[in-house]
Write an enzyme that holds these catalytic residues in place. Structure first.
Site, PDB file in Angstrom:
ATOM      1  N   GLU A 156       0.821  -1.114  -0.083  1.00  0.00           N
ATOM      2  CA  GLU A 156      -0.035  -0.011   0.024  1.00  0.00           C
ATOM      3  C   GLU A 156       0.755   1.070   0.219  1.00  0.00           C
ATOM      4  O   GLU A 156       1.557   1.706   1.012  1.00  0.00           O
ATOM      5  CB  GLU A 156      -0.876   0.048   1.236  1.00  0.00           C
ATOM      6  CG  GLU A 156      -2.061  -1.015   1.272  1.00  0.00           C
ATOM      7  CD  GLU A 156      -2.909  -0.812   2.441  1.00  0.00           C
ATOM      8  OE1 GLU A 156      -4.081  -1.417   2.372  1.00  0.00           O
ATOM      9  OE2 GLU A 156      -2.548  -0.174   3.512  1.00  0.00           O
ATOM     10  N   GLU A 243      -6.118  -7.102  -0.666  1.00  0.00           N
ATOM     11  CA  GLU A 243      -6.755  -6.811   1.045  1.00  0.00           C
ATOM     12  C   GLU A 243      -8.075  -6.287   0.997  1.00  0.00           C
ATOM     13  O   GLU A 243      -8.372  -5.198   0.497  1.00  0.00           O
ATOM     14  CB  GLU A 243      -5.602  -6.085   1.773  1.00  0.00           C
ATOM     15  CG  GLU A 243      -5.692  -5.938   3.038  1.00  0.00           C
ATOM     16  CD  GLU A 243      -4.443  -5.189   3.715  1.00  0.00           C
ATOM     17  OE1 GLU A 243      -3.328  -5.399   3.304  1.00  0.00           O
ATOM     18  OE2 GLU A 243      -4.728  -4.238   4.622  1.00  0.00           O
TER      19      GLU A 243
END
Length: 317
Positions: A156, A243
């Protein structure tokens, strides 16, 4: 000499792994992940929590249990690259590469042995180009030709621009492709994998079998992120939700079951693959296990938090 021996060791390990149950090779066609026969591949599974915080769960027993008992078709080996949360700074990959490699190899080998796919996830919020290139070269050598393995370049990106991510990704993709030319690769996007619109406006050029990750936490992100992702899909951007979870983006707070179901139905309708976060035992909603849960799987109902049961039941459908 040491480099030659390491390369030979990785090569022979990859030959041994080929003796395991085979899965279909994956590729990307348009905006869709597909099997060898061209049919859509929709993988659903579980993401391990940071290896440096919960290494006790990174083993064959847990991996096998998720696949055989929960029905996970894919597991995500989220190797913690550097510290992110205060007090969680020890034993990251940057500090202890050997432990990171051991954990990733244990989970990856177990997934292959049980006929599932596995995402090798460089679980970072910052850019470490040199270290990532070295790591992914090692993984590509070890798993060269093994169809189970998917490479995730950057968990991320938080405050990096899309241009910065592109520069990083280009270098790491090049390193993987020199060894493994056709494996599926996942690339993150800015703002914790929410700015998929920036990808759609300026995707990486001249790539194949590349997908972009979108992450959501259903109690926070809701319909606006689904709409943004729909717009990217319409422009031909392949999306993998590597995710996701049902509570707030903090990982805590109540599960918004209505929004979680909306996301699950939306992913099913668009044939998007996903991994739920996370296999860990922290005191928070998104950690699936109670503190002190069995470290090798075979959990009792009492060891599973409500979020674990929601994910397990969804995977079993």
């Amino acid at each position: 000499m040491k480099k030659t021996l390491f390369t030979l060791c990785m090569f022979f390990c990859s030959i041994l792994l080929w003796a395991q149950p085979q899965v279909q090779r994956l590729s990307v066609k348009g905006n869709q992940l597909v099997y060898e026969n061209g049919s859509p591949a929709v993988l659903r599974g579980v993401s391990f929590g940071w290896h440096n915080i919960w290494p006790r769960f990174w083993n064959k027993g847990v991996t096998e249990y998720l696949i055989k008992n929960w029905g996970a078709q894919v597991v995500r080996a989220s190797m913690g690259v550097s510290h992110y949360h205060p007090g969680e700074m020890e034993n990251t990959y940057i500090q202890d590469p050997a432990q990171g490699l051991r954990c990733v190899v244990d989970v990856t080998d177990a997934a292959i042995q049980n006929g599932a796919y596995v995402i090798i996830d460089w679980h970072s919020h910052d850019v470490f180009t040199e270290e990532a290139v070295k790591f992914f070269r090692q993984m590509a050598i070890r798993y060269k030709g093994v169809p189970n393995v998917i490479y995730e370049l950057f968990n991320e990106p938080d405050y990096e621009s899309w241009e910065e991510v592109k520069i990083y990704a280009t270098e790491v993709i090049k390193a993987i492709r020199e060894i493994e030319p056709d494996a599926v690769i996942l690339c993150g996007c800015p703002h914790w994998d929410q700015d998929i619109d920036k990808v759609a406006a300026d995707p990486l050029p001249d790539q194949h079998n590349l997908m972009y990750t979108m992450h959501f936490y259903a109690a926070t992100h809701k319909k606006w992120l689904r709409d943004r992702t729909d717009a990217a899909l319409a422009k031909g951007i392949p999306v993998f939700v590597s995710e996701c979870a049902g509570m707030e983006a903090s990982g805590d707070g109540p599960v918004d079951e209505k929004e979680w179901k909306a996301f699950v139905d939306w992913m099913a309708d668009r044939k998007i693959s996903w991994c739920a976060w996370s296999l860990s035992d922290k005191v928070e909603t998104c950690s699936m296990l109670i503190p002190g849960a069995n470290a090798t799987g075979n959990w009792t109902e009492a060891e599973l938090k409500p979020w674990a049961k929601i994910v397990r039941d969804e995977l079993k459908k």
